[in-house]
Motif scaffolding. Structure first.
Motif, mmCIF file in Angstrom:
data_model
loop_
_atom_site.group_PDB
_atom_site.id
_atom_site.type_symbol
_atom_site.label_atom_id
_atom_site.label_comp_id
_atom_site.label_asym_id
_atom_site.label_seq_id
_atom_site.Cartn_x
_atom_site.Cartn_y
_atom_site.Cartn_z
ATOM 1 N N UNK A 80 0.837 -1.205 0.000
ATOM 2 C CA UNK A 80 0.000 0.000 0.000
ATOM 3 C C UNK A 80 0.867 1.248 0.000
ATOM 4 N N UNK A 81 1.907 1.246 0.842
ATOM 5 C CA UNK A 81 2.779 2.423 0.891
ATOM 6 C C UNK A 81 3.557 2.601 -0.410
ATOM 7 N N UNK A 82 3.872 1.511 -1.085
ATOM 8 C CA UNK A 82 4.527 1.615 -2.391
ATOM 9 C C UNK A 82 3.608 2.322 -3.392
ATOM 10 N N UNK A 83 2.313 1.982 -3.363
ATOM 11 C CA UNK A 83 1.360 2.639 -4.259
ATOM 12 C C UNK A 83 1.107 4.087 -3.847
ATOM 13 N N UNK A 84 1.165 4.364 -2.538
ATOM 14 C CA UNK A 84 1.049 5.750 -2.085
ATOM 15 C C UNK A 84 2.207 6.570 -2.640
ATOM 16 N N UNK A 85 3.415 6.012 -2.556
ATOM 17 C CA UNK A 85 4.592 6.692 -3.097
ATOM 18 C C UNK A 85 4.440 6.923 -4.600
ATOM 19 N N UNK A 86 3.976 5.878 -5.313
ATOM 20 C CA UNK A 86 3.766 6.012 -6.753
ATOM 21 C C UNK A 86 2.719 7.078 -7.058
ATOM 22 N N UNK A 87 1.659 7.120 -6.233
ATOM 23 C CA UNK A 87 0.628 8.129 -6.432
ATOM 24 C C UNK A 87 1.156 9.540 -6.240
ATOM 25 N N UNK A 88 2.008 9.743 -5.219
ATOM 26 C CA UNK A 88 2.625 11.054 -5.014
ATOM 27 C C UNK A 88 3.491 11.438 -6.216
ATOM 28 N N UNK A 89 4.238 10.466 -6.726
ATOM 29 C CA UNK A 89 5.109 10.728 -7.868
ATOM 30 C C UNK A 89 4.280 11.144 -9.085
ATOM 31 N N UNK A 90 3.229 10.368 -9.373
ATOM 32 C CA UNK A 90 2.378 10.688 -10.520
ATOM 33 C C UNK A 90 1.693 12.040 -10.345
ATOM 34 N N UNK B 223 2.589 29.030 -17.069
ATOM 35 C CA UNK B 223 2.451 29.862 -15.882
ATOM 36 C C UNK B 223 3.773 30.527 -15.533
ATOM 37 N N UNK B 224 3.703 31.753 -15.073
ATOM 38 C CA UNK B 224 4.897 32.493 -14.650
ATOM 39 C C UNK B 224 4.951 32.634 -13.127
ATOM 40 N N UNK B 225 3.946 32.142 -12.443
ATOM 41 C CA UNK B 225 3.926 32.215 -10.988
ATOM 42 C C UNK B 225 4.807 31.115 -10.393
ATOM 43 N N UNK B 226 5.095 31.250 -9.125
ATOM 44 C CA UNK B 226 5.901 30.254 -8.427
ATOM 45 C C UNK B 226 5.177 28.911 -8.415
ATOM 46 N N UNK B 227 5.890 27.840 -8.773
ATOM 47 C CA UNK B 227 5.285 26.508 -8.797
ATOM 48 C C UNK B 227 5.144 25.988 -7.371
ATOM 49 N N UNK B 228 3.936 25.648 -6.990
ATOM 50 C CA UNK B 228 3.652 25.098 -5.662
ATOM 51 C C UNK B 228 3.107 23.691 -5.825
ATOM 52 N N UNK B 229 3.789 22.743 -5.226
ATOM 53 C CA UNK B 229 3.363 21.356 -5.332
ATOM 54 C C UNK B 229 2.176 21.085 -4.407
ATOM 55 N N UNK B 230 1.117 20.501 -4.958
ATOM 56 C CA UNK B 230 -0.049 20.121 -4.177
ATOM 57 C C UNK B 230 0.052 18.635 -3.841
ATOM 58 N N UNK B 231 0.087 18.328 -2.563
ATOM 59 C CA UNK B 231 0.228 16.935 -2.137
ATOM 60 C C UNK B 231 -1.125 16.240 -2.117
ATOM 61 N N UNK B 232 -1.084 14.935 -2.253
ATOM 62 C CA UNK B 232 -2.296 14.118 -2.202
ATOM 63 C C UNK B 232 -2.680 13.889 -0.740
ATOM 64 N N UNK B 233 -3.961 14.031 -0.456
ATOM 65 C CA UNK B 233 -4.446 13.767 0.906
ATOM 66 C C UNK B 233 -5.544 12.721 0.841
ATOM 67 N N UNK B 234 -5.752 12.046 1.955
ATOM 68 C CA UNK B 234 -6.745 10.978 2.033
ATOM 69 C C UNK B 234 -7.773 11.320 3.104
ATOM 70 N N UNK B 235 -9.040 11.242 2.719
ATOM 71 C CA UNK B 235 -10.119 11.584 3.638
ATOM 72 C C UNK B 235 -10.306 10.498 4.697
#
Length: 269
Positions: free
Chosen positions: A126-136, A150-162
């Motif tokens: 499961x954690x391997x797929x979580x890591x893969x999901x973050x990468x994708x 875009x010319x604005x600063x790139x901000x990475x949006x992380x995946x969250x789980x409800x």
């Protein structure tokens, strides 16, 4: 305790450009402690409704109830329907599922045939797929940033789980089952630590402590050194647990002193 602590923290850090979310007694009714109300509603429904229905049903019906509750709360369309009917209703349904699953495990011990190594393997998968999901997710956001020019600063949006997501649910069930298999002899220290966890929850889940947590530059820590980031995270968590445990002991002392004073006042009268 939180009101006094937040005031002291403010006094120590005022003039440093740091915002401190100080606490007052309204936190008791309007705080972020969603788990408390969630827990009591589930227990109330269990005592009044679900215990009677679940105990009388045969095993196949119990299994069907569990599968249906899990599916309705986690699948997109049915879960969306619950959200449309009432806010947090989806979380309530998954709470009922967990409550009844606990009863089912107590009655039938369904995970006994499953080897411990397999549970650990599933957690790792499961954690391997979580890591893969973050990468994708990171690659998708980067592609969108480039395509939009875009010319604005790139901000990475992380995946969250409800709270009703199947990923934390399955992980929690497996960890619970693995913990049940550990044979721990009776220990007063372990019992006291276990009893203090509710206080630890109250201490760490409030605007004052969350504001301190968000004030730490976790991203830079992670970027500069993963080992330091892990040690800092563990240290911060351990510190919160120790503070919660101390507050728990303090509350017990206050309670015992109050009881003794009441007894003495009754004897004097």
């Amino acid at each position: 305790m939180l009101a006094v602590s937040s005031l002291i923290y403010y006094k120590l850090h005022r003039g440093q450009g740091i915002y401190v979310s100080m606490t007052d007694l309204s936190l008791v009714n309007a705080g972020t402690w969603w788990f408390v109300g969630w827990y009591f509603v589930i227990v109330m429904l269990g005592l009044l409704v679900f215990n009677k229905i679940f105990i009388k049903a045969d095993r196949r019906i119990k299994e069907a109830m569990l599968v249906l509750l899990f599916a309705v709360a986690t699948i997109g369309w049915s879960g969306g329907l619950l959200d449309a009917i009432g806010k947090e209703l989806r979380t309530l349904v998954i709470g009922i599922f967990v409550y009844l699953l606990g009863g089912y495990i107590r009655l039938y011990d369904p995970f006994r045939p499953i080897k411990t190594w397999y549970g650990i393997f599933v957690i790792g998968t499961i954690y391997a797929f979580i890591f893969l999901g973050y990468y994708n997710n990171t690659k998708n956001n980067a592609q969108q940033y480039i395509l939009n020019e875009s010319t604005e600063l790139f901000l990475q949006k992380t995946t969250s789980y409800q709270r009703y997501s199947f990923i934390p649910l399955i992980l929690a069930i497996i960890i619970f089952e693995l913990a049940r298999r550990i044979r721990i002899p009776g220990s007063r220290i372990i019992s006291e630590l276990g009893a203090s966890t509710f206080m630890v929850y109250l201490i760490h889940e409030n605007p004052f402590v969350i504001q301190i947590y968000k004030g730490i530059d976790w991203v830079t820590l992670l970027h500069d050194s993963i080992p330091h980031y892990i040690l800092y995270t563990l240290g911060f968590s351990a510190l919160l647990f120790v503070i919660g445990f101390v507050f728990y002991i303090l509350c017990r002392v206050i309670k015992q002193c109050t009881v003794k004073l009441l007894v003495l006042s009754q004897l004097n009268t």
